[in-house]
Motif scaffolding. Structure first.
Motif, PDB file in Angstrom:
ATOM      1  N   ASP A 120     -23.150 -17.158 -19.693  1.00  0.00           N
ATOM      2  CA  ASP A 120     -24.287 -16.404 -20.232  1.00  0.00           C
ATOM      3  C   ASP A 120     -25.542 -17.278 -20.198  1.00  0.00           C
ATOM      4  O   ASP A 120     -25.981 -17.824 -21.217  1.00  0.00           O
ATOM      5  CB  ASP A 120     -24.024 -15.920 -21.652  1.00  0.00           C
ATOM      6  N   LYS A 121     -26.114 -17.387 -19.020  1.00  0.00           N
ATOM      7  CA  LYS A 121     -27.235 -18.300 -18.798  1.00  0.00           C
ATOM      8  C   LYS A 121     -28.420 -18.010 -19.709  1.00  0.00           C
ATOM      9  O   LYS A 121     -29.073 -18.933 -20.206  1.00  0.00           O
ATOM     10  CB  LYS A 121     -27.666 -18.237 -17.326  1.00  0.00           C
ATOM     11  N   ASP A 122     -28.716 -16.743 -19.938  1.00  0.00           N
ATOM     12  CA  ASP A 122     -29.854 -16.406 -20.797  1.00  0.00           C
ATOM     13  C   ASP A 122     -29.634 -16.907 -22.221  1.00  0.00           C
ATOM     14  O   ASP A 122     -30.561 -17.418 -22.865  1.00  0.00           O
ATOM     15  CB  ASP A 122     -30.086 -14.894 -20.809  1.00  0.00           C
ATOM     16  N   SER A 170      -6.599 -16.475 -20.695  1.00  0.00           N
ATOM     17  CA  SER A 170      -7.815 -16.749 -21.448  1.00  0.00           C
ATOM     18  C   SER A 170      -7.505 -17.702 -22.597  1.00  0.00           C
ATOM     19  O   SER A 170      -6.350 -17.861 -23.007  1.00  0.00           O
ATOM     20  CB  SER A 170      -8.399 -15.448 -21.999  1.00  0.00           C
ATOM     21  N   LEU A 171      -8.529 -18.326 -23.113  1.00  0.00           N
ATOM     22  CA  LEU A 171      -8.364 -19.261 -24.223  1.00  0.00           C
ATOM     23  C   LEU A 171      -8.503 -18.537 -25.560  1.00  0.00           C
ATOM     24  O   LEU A 171      -9.308 -17.612 -25.687  1.00  0.00           O
ATOM     25  CB  LEU A 171      -9.420 -20.361 -24.134  1.00  0.00           C
ATOM     26  N   PRO A 172      -7.761 -18.962 -26.567  1.00  0.00           N
ATOM     27  CA  PRO A 172      -7.914 -18.357 -27.899  1.00  0.00           C
ATOM     28  C   PRO A 172      -9.193 -18.856 -28.556  1.00  0.00           C
ATOM     29  O   PRO A 172      -9.759 -19.871 -28.138  1.00  0.00           O
ATOM     30  CB  PRO A 172      -6.674 -18.861 -28.643  1.00  0.00           C
ATOM     31  N   ARG A 232     -15.020 -17.836 -23.442  1.00  0.00           N
ATOM     32  CA  ARG A 232     -13.660 -18.371 -23.305  1.00  0.00           C
ATOM     33  C   ARG A 232     -13.051 -17.985 -21.959  1.00  0.00           C
ATOM     34  O   ARG A 232     -12.335 -18.784 -21.342  1.00  0.00           O
ATOM     35  CB  ARG A 232     -12.783 -17.876 -24.462  1.00  0.00           C
ATOM     36  N   ASN A 233     -13.347 -16.779 -21.506  1.00  0.00           N
ATOM     37  CA  ASN A 233     -12.844 -16.357 -20.193  1.00  0.00           C
ATOM     38  C   ASN A 233     -13.465 -17.196 -19.075  1.00  0.00           C
ATOM     39  O   ASN A 233     -12.781 -17.595 -18.126  1.00  0.00           O
ATOM     40  CB  ASN A 233     -13.142 -14.877 -19.961  1.00  0.00           C
ATOM     41  N   ASP A 234     -14.767 -17.447 -19.196  1.00  0.00           N
ATOM     42  CA  ASP A 234     -15.453 -18.254 -18.180  1.00  0.00           C
ATOM     43  C   ASP A 234     -14.908 -19.680 -18.157  1.00  0.00           C
ATOM     44  O   ASP A 234     -14.710 -20.267 -17.087  1.00  0.00           O
ATOM     45  CB  ASP A 234     -16.961 -18.286 -18.456  1.00  0.00           C
ATOM     46  N   LEU A 235     -14.678 -20.233 -19.342  1.00  0.00           N
ATOM     47  CA  LEU A 235     -14.153 -21.595 -19.414  1.00  0.00           C
ATOM     48  C   LEU A 235     -12.741 -21.658 -18.838  1.00  0.00           C
ATOM     49  O   LEU A 235     -12.404 -22.592 -18.096  1.00  0.00           O
ATOM     50  CB  LEU A 235     -14.157 -22.087 -20.863  1.00  0.00           C
TER      51      LEU A 235
END
Length: 204
Positions: free
Chosen positions: A180-182, A123-125, A111-114
Motif C-alpha cells: 500500500d504505497k500511498d 498468509s501470515l497471522p 500480511r499477504n504482501d509480506l
C-alpha cells in the motif's frame, strides 16, 4: 528511549543518561540521536542511483554539527558503494505502524504482501506484541517538554531529511517493495511533522 527506560526500570535499573546527552553519537542501550536517522544505513544497500543531489542530501544527514570533513567522507563512501553495488536482492520496506494497523483490510493485505514477498505458502497471522512503551513509568520522558526542545528539533530535522530521501529516492527504486504505497507515503511524510505542534498551538 522510553522503551529502554521502562524495560530497565522493570529489571531494577533506575539510572539513565539525560536524553539531551544522546543528541549525537553517544549511545544508551543502542539509542542515540544519530541512530534515529536510518536513511544512511539504508542507502548502503545500493538500491538508489546515488546521484549528486542524493549524495548531497545523504551527506547532510551525517552528524548534528554537519562537519565538512565527515560529509566528504560519507560522499566518498557512498561513491564507492555506487561503483561496487552489493547484490542483495529486493527489499520489503515497512513501518512499525503497519504492524498495528487497525484497518482490517489494509492489515490483511500487508500480511499477504509480506507472505508473498517471502514466498510463503500461506498468509501470515496478525502479529502479537506487547508495547512496553505504553506502560506508566516515572522514568519515561515527555518529548514535548521545554527541556527537550533542542533534542526534538534535532530529531525533527532527522525526520525531515529521512522523509525526503525515502519518498524521493528509496521507495521509488524497483528493488524496494512496499505494501500500500500511498499509505506508506503518508507515514513517511509524517516523519517531517512535529508531534508536539498541536500542543504548542494550544499554548500559543
Amino acid at each position: 528511549y522510553n522503551y529502554r527506560a521502562v524495560v530497565l526500570a522493570n529489571h531494577g535499573q533506575y539510572e539513565f543518561p539525560s536524553p539531551n546527552s544522546l543528541m549525537e553519537s553517544t549511545m544508551f542501550k543502542g539509542v542515540s540521536g544519530d541512530r534515529a536517522n536510518f536513511a544512511l544505513p539504508l542507502s548502503k544497500l545500493g538500491k538508489t542511483k546515488l546521484g549528486p543531489g542524493e549524495l548531497k542530501l545523504l551527506a547532510n544527514m551525517t552528524v548534528v554539527k554537519r562537519i565538512d570533513e565527515r560529509k566528504n567522507a560519507v560522499i566518498d563512501y557512498l561513491e564507492m558503494i555506487k561503483s561496487n553495488r552489493p547484490n542483495l536482492g529486493r527489499v520489503f520496506l515497512y513501518d512499525v505502524e503497519q504492524l498495528g494497523d487497525e484497518n482490517v483490510a489494509r492489515a490483511t493485505q500487508f500480511r499477504n504482501d509480506l507472505a508473498a514477498f517471502l514466498k510463503l505458502g500461506n498468509s501470515l497471522p496478525p502479529p502479537g506484541a506487547t508495547n512496553t512503551n505504553k506502560d506508566e513509568s516515572p522514568y519515561k520522558i515527555d518529548i514535548c517538554s521545554d527541556i527537550y526542545t533542542n533534542l526534538r528539533s534535532t530529531l525533527l530535522q532527522h525526520g525531515k531529511e529521512m522523509s525526503e530521501w525515502l519518498l524521493e529516492y528509496f521507495i521509488e527504486s524497483d528493488d524496494v517493495f512496499v505494501s500500500d504505497k500511498d499509505f506508506v507515503k503518508n507515514i513517511l511524510r509524517a516523519y517531517s511533522e512535529d508531534p508536539c505542534q498541536e500542543n504548542l498551538d494550544m499554548q500559543g
